[in-house]
Design a protein around this motif. Structure first.
Motif, PDB file in Angstrom:
ATOM      1  N   VAL A  37       0.853  -1.186   0.000  1.00  0.00           N
ATOM      2  CA  VAL A  37       0.000   0.000   0.000  1.00  0.00           C
ATOM      3  C   VAL A  37       0.891   1.239   0.000  1.00  0.00           C
ATOM      4  N   VAL A  38       0.573   2.176  -0.867  1.00  0.00           N
ATOM      5  CA  VAL A  38       1.251   3.469  -0.865  1.00  0.00           C
ATOM      6  C   VAL A  38       0.287   4.505  -0.291  1.00  0.00           C
ATOM      7  N   LEU A  39       0.713   5.137   0.789  1.00  0.00           N
ATOM      8  CA  LEU A  39      -0.020   6.280   1.334  1.00  0.00           C
ATOM      9  C   LEU A  39       0.682   7.537   0.831  1.00  0.00           C
ATOM     10  N   GLU A  40       0.035   8.237  -0.080  1.00  0.00           N
ATOM     11  CA  GLU A  40       0.620   9.464  -0.618  1.00  0.00           C
ATOM     12  C   GLU A  40      -0.055  10.657   0.050  1.00  0.00           C
ATOM     13  N   LEU A  41       0.718  11.425   0.788  1.00  0.00           N
ATOM     14  CA  LEU A  41       0.156  12.555   1.519  1.00  0.00           C
ATOM     15  C   LEU A  41       0.265  13.840   0.714  1.00  0.00           C
ATOM     16  N   ARG A  42      -0.828  14.597   0.728  1.00  0.00           N
ATOM     17  CA  ARG A  42      -0.871  15.919   0.114  1.00  0.00           C
ATOM     18  C   ARG A  42      -1.530  16.878   1.089  1.00  0.00           C
ATOM     19  N   ASP A  43      -1.354  18.155   0.854  1.00  0.00           N
ATOM     20  CA  ASP A  43      -1.927  19.179   1.727  1.00  0.00           C
ATOM     21  C   ASP A  43      -3.281  19.605   1.175  1.00  0.00           C
ATOM     22  N   ALA A  44      -4.328  19.507   1.992  1.00  0.00           N
ATOM     23  CA  ALA A  44      -5.682  19.822   1.524  1.00  0.00           C
ATOM     24  C   ALA A  44      -5.823  21.280   1.111  1.00  0.00           C
ATOM     25  N   ARG A  45      -4.972  22.158   1.626  1.00  0.00           N
ATOM     26  CA  ARG A  45      -5.069  23.573   1.257  1.00  0.00           C
ATOM     27  C   ARG A  45      -4.567  23.820  -0.158  1.00  0.00           C
ATOM     28  N   LEU A  46      -3.672  22.948  -0.631  1.00  0.00           N
ATOM     29  CA  LEU A  46      -3.167  23.010  -2.007  1.00  0.00           C
ATOM     30  C   LEU A  46      -3.268  21.609  -2.600  1.00  0.00           C
ATOM     31  N   PRO A  47      -4.472  21.138  -2.867  1.00  0.00           N
ATOM     32  CA  PRO A  47      -4.643  19.731  -3.254  1.00  0.00           C
ATOM     33  C   PRO A  47      -4.019  19.366  -4.592  1.00  0.00           C
ATOM     34  N   THR A  49      -1.366  21.575  -6.191  1.00  0.00           N
ATOM     35  CA  THR A  49       0.034  22.001  -6.159  1.00  0.00           C
ATOM     36  C   THR A  49       0.898  21.030  -5.367  1.00  0.00           C
ATOM     37  N   SER A  50       0.329  20.372  -4.355  1.00  0.00           N
ATOM     38  CA  SER A  50       1.123  19.451  -3.533  1.00  0.00           C
ATOM     39  C   SER A  50       1.248  18.062  -4.152  1.00  0.00           C
ATOM     40  N   ILE A  51       0.821  17.907  -5.411  1.00  0.00           N
ATOM     41  CA  ILE A  51       1.061  16.655  -6.137  1.00  0.00           C
ATOM     42  C   ILE A  51       2.513  16.645  -6.616  1.00  0.00           C
ATOM     43  N   ASN A  52       3.215  15.569  -6.337  1.00  0.00           N
ATOM     44  CA  ASN A  52       4.575  15.411  -6.858  1.00  0.00           C
ATOM     45  C   ASN A  52       4.509  14.481  -8.062  1.00  0.00           C
ATOM     46  N   ARG A  53       4.562  15.059  -9.246  1.00  0.00           N
ATOM     47  CA  ARG A  53       4.406  14.279 -10.472  1.00  0.00           C
ATOM     48  C   ARG A  53       5.594  13.350 -10.726  1.00  0.00           C
ATOM     49  N   ASN A  54       6.689  13.570 -10.014  1.00  0.00           N
ATOM     50  CA  ASN A  54       7.840  12.682 -10.190  1.00  0.00           C
ATOM     51  C   ASN A  54       7.578  11.281  -9.647  1.00  0.00           C
ATOM     52  N   TYR A 218       6.758   2.273   6.440  1.00  0.00           N
ATOM     53  CA  TYR A 218       8.029   2.977   6.314  1.00  0.00           C
ATOM     54  C   TYR A 218       7.739   4.463   6.150  1.00  0.00           C
ATOM     55  N   ASP A 219       8.426   5.275   6.928  1.00  0.00           N
ATOM     56  CA  ASP A 219       8.364   6.723   6.722  1.00  0.00           C
ATOM     57  C   ASP A 219       9.479   7.105   5.758  1.00  0.00           C
ATOM     58  N   SER A 220       9.206   8.056   4.884  1.00  0.00           N
ATOM     59  CA  SER A 220      10.194   8.437   3.873  1.00  0.00           C
ATOM     60  C   SER A 220      10.451   9.936   3.927  1.00  0.00           C
ATOM     61  N   PRO A 221      11.580  10.384   3.397  1.00  0.00           N
ATOM     62  CA  PRO A 221      11.840  11.828   3.339  1.00  0.00           C
ATOM     63  C   PRO A 221      10.852  12.510   2.400  1.00  0.00           C
ATOM     64  N   GLY A 222      10.475  13.721   2.741  1.00  0.00           N
ATOM     65  CA  GLY A 222       9.663  14.506   1.816  1.00  0.00           C
ATOM     66  C   GLY A 222      10.475  14.853   0.584  1.00  0.00           C
ATOM     67  N   VAL A 223       9.862  14.722  -0.582  1.00  0.00           N
ATOM     68  CA  VAL A 223      10.574  14.961  -1.841  1.00  0.00           C
ATOM     69  C   VAL A 223       9.941  16.146  -2.564  1.00  0.00           C
ATOM     70  N   MET A 224      10.723  17.186  -2.755  1.00  0.00           N
ATOM     71  CA  MET A 224      10.291  18.362  -3.492  1.00  0.00           C
ATOM     72  C   MET A 224      10.542  18.142  -4.983  1.00  0.00           C
ATOM     73  N   LEU A 225       9.836  18.892  -5.813  1.00  0.00           N
ATOM     74  CA  LEU A 225      10.125  18.858  -7.242  1.00  0.00           C
ATOM     75  C   LEU A 225      11.520  19.429  -7.473  1.00  0.00           C
ATOM     76  N   PRO A 226      12.343  18.786  -8.306  1.00  0.00           N
ATOM     77  CA  PRO A 226      13.692  19.317  -8.549  1.00  0.00           C
ATOM     78  C   PRO A 226      13.670  20.728  -9.128  1.00  0.00           C
ATOM     79  N   PHE A 227      12.635  21.021  -9.907  1.00  0.00           N
ATOM     80  CA  PHE A 227      12.509  22.344 -10.524  1.00  0.00           C
ATOM     81  C   PHE A 227      11.040  22.722 -10.505  1.00  0.00           C
ATOM     82  N   LEU A 228      10.736  23.892  -9.975  1.00  0.00           N
ATOM     83  CA  LEU A 228       9.341  24.283  -9.773  1.00  0.00           C
ATOM     84  C   LEU A 228       8.696  24.896 -11.008  1.00  0.00           C
ATOM     85  N   GLY A 229       9.475  25.169 -12.033  1.00  0.00           N
ATOM     86  CA  GLY A 229       8.894  25.689 -13.264  1.00  0.00           C
ATOM     87  C   GLY A 229       9.434  27.055 -13.636  1.00  0.00           C
TER      88      GLY A 229
END
Length: 429
Positions: A37-47, A49-54, A218-229
């Motif tokens: 199971v993958v639990l993918e967390l996102r922020d409800a305030r930015l539902p 923008t907080s998607i990591n397409r990577n 397993y807890d994992s490090p938060g991963v930011m987009l390498p480039f925001l655009g």
């Protein structure tokens, strides 16, 4: 009433992609091989923008390898107020992706169900769940969901859960809460948490969430987009993530964040924006951030020597207010106010958070319900996906530095191939 609301000048987005993020991103395909199971967390305030397409490529490959075709038209939202039903036993491999939107208590309740249905229509392979870590009922419902997935696969001795997401969306906090629900007796805090992003830098050891059936995570490090655009889109994406504390503090000036926050609130309600309750009585909507911060500093008695308003302190306070309660207050109710006709307005800008905005005309206001809100939200999701795909086609998701690096790697690979070919020809291989 504000009639023209200019977009504020925003700086180019910073690059914040430490080595531990890249390391985890490279590890992800291997980790998924032992994940159920993958639990993918996102922020409800930015539902959106907080998607990591990577993550998408690795997750789609994981589902294909498990023989899970993407369903069509299946409703996959999970209501925390209801008991999660359990399906019959399955002999196939477990493979479920659950998207958990944190900070449920900071978004208006009226938009949650329409958004769940919109997500189910657009992303039928994802189960959608909203939760507040402060609400024990939400955590218990999510725990029951994981336990039921484990019971649906009795042939497996244990269920392994991988928690992923952008920085500071609450991954470690969620696992601590799930553990306290799923394990009987006192359970000490297992994972360190912080209000700042980047606390978790390595993959955690397995954390037991349930004894019967056995569920590990397993807890994992938060991963930011390498480039925001590039351009305004990239600049706006960076500011949005900074507002939810998803980017390392100090990479953005607080007055820049306050300027964008003021702009968004004015767009959502140009007649009576939510920040008016913070200003002196009888104040009017304000266009420019410096004027707004001076008024706010005076109201809060944040003054320097000589009675000069301390706008820097006011900006910090304004951002904190939005994070704690202002986000809820600034997401206006969907219906068109009765005062609109008196102002001669033909349409009204409505929204749920800063990612989902739409126009409501006078004809729609009288028959506005959840189904219409859902349709508006689906249009927002379509626009988001179309913009993301266009950005990828045009190379907007890759920085010029990354392009140069890729070109160097291609050139190096070609040189290596030519060298091998010459060596093979010389030795007669």
């Amino acid at each position: 009433m504000l009639t023209h609301i200019p977009f504020p000048p925003l700086p180019a987005p910073p690059s914040w992609f430490p080595g531990h993020m890249l390391q985890f991103q490279r590890m992800l395909p291997t980790l998924l091989n032992k994940t159920d199971v993958v639990l993918e967390l996102r922020d409800a305030r930015l539902p959106l923008t907080s998607i990591n397409r990577n993550f998408e490529g690795a997750l789609q490959k994981w589902r294909r390898e498990r023989g899970k075709e993407i369903p069509t038209g299946a409703f996959s939202a999970v209501d925390a107020s209801a008991t999660t039903p359990m399906a019959g036993p399955s002999t196939g491999p477990a493979c479920q992706r659950i998207v958990v939107f944190s900070k449920r208590d900071l978004v208006p309740e009226w938009g949650i169900k329409p958004f769940q249905r919109a997500m189910a229509a657009k992303y039928p392979d994802q189960s959608v769940f909203f939760a507040s870590w402060n609400n024990r009922r939400d955590i218990k419902a999510l725990n029951e969901l994981l336990v039921n997935v484990a019971r649906e696969h009795p042939h497996r001795p244990e269920l392994n859960v991988l928690v992923v997401g952008m920085p500071n969306v609450g991954k470690s906090t969620l696992l601590n809460a799930l553990r306290s629900i799923g394990i009987a007796g006192p359970t000490p805090k297992a994972l360190r948490t912080s209000a700042q992003p980047g606390m978790t830098r390595v993959l955690s050891t397995r954390l037991k969430l349930s004894v019967d059936p056995l569920v590990y995570a397993y807890d994992s490090p938060g991963v930011m987009l390498p480039f925001l655009g590039k351009g305004d889109k990239g600049a706006e994406r960076g500011v949005k993530l900074a507002l939810i504390a998803g980017i390392k503090e100090g990479l953005y000036d607080t007055e820049t964040l306050a300027s964008y926050l003021l702009y968004r609130m004015n767009v959502l309600d140009p007649v009576s924006p939510a920040y008016l309750r913070l200003l002196p009585p009888d104040s009017s909507p304000v266009l420019y951030v410096q004027e707004f911060l001076e008024l706010l500093a005076q109201r809060l008695c944040m003054l320097k020597r000589g009675g000069i308003p301390d706008t820097s302190r006011a900006a910090v306070w304004f951002i904190k207010w939005w994070r704690e309660e202002g986000g809820l207050a600034s997401a206006a109710a969907p219906a068109l106010p009765a005062s609109a006709s008196g102002l001669g307005l033909q349409s009204w800008r409505r929204g749920w958070g800063f990612d989902l905005e739409w126009d409501v005309d006078a004809a729609e206001s009288g028959r506005y319900d959840e189904s219409m809100i859902q349709a508006k939200m689906e249009e927002c999701i379509d626009r988001f996906e179309a913009a993301a795909e266009a950005e990828e086609r045009e190379g907007g998701a890759i920085s010029s530095t990354q392009v140069k690096k890729m070109a160097r790697e291609i050139q190096r690979a070609r040189q290596e191939m030519r060298s091998r070919a010459r060596l093979a020809a010389k030795k007669g291989w």
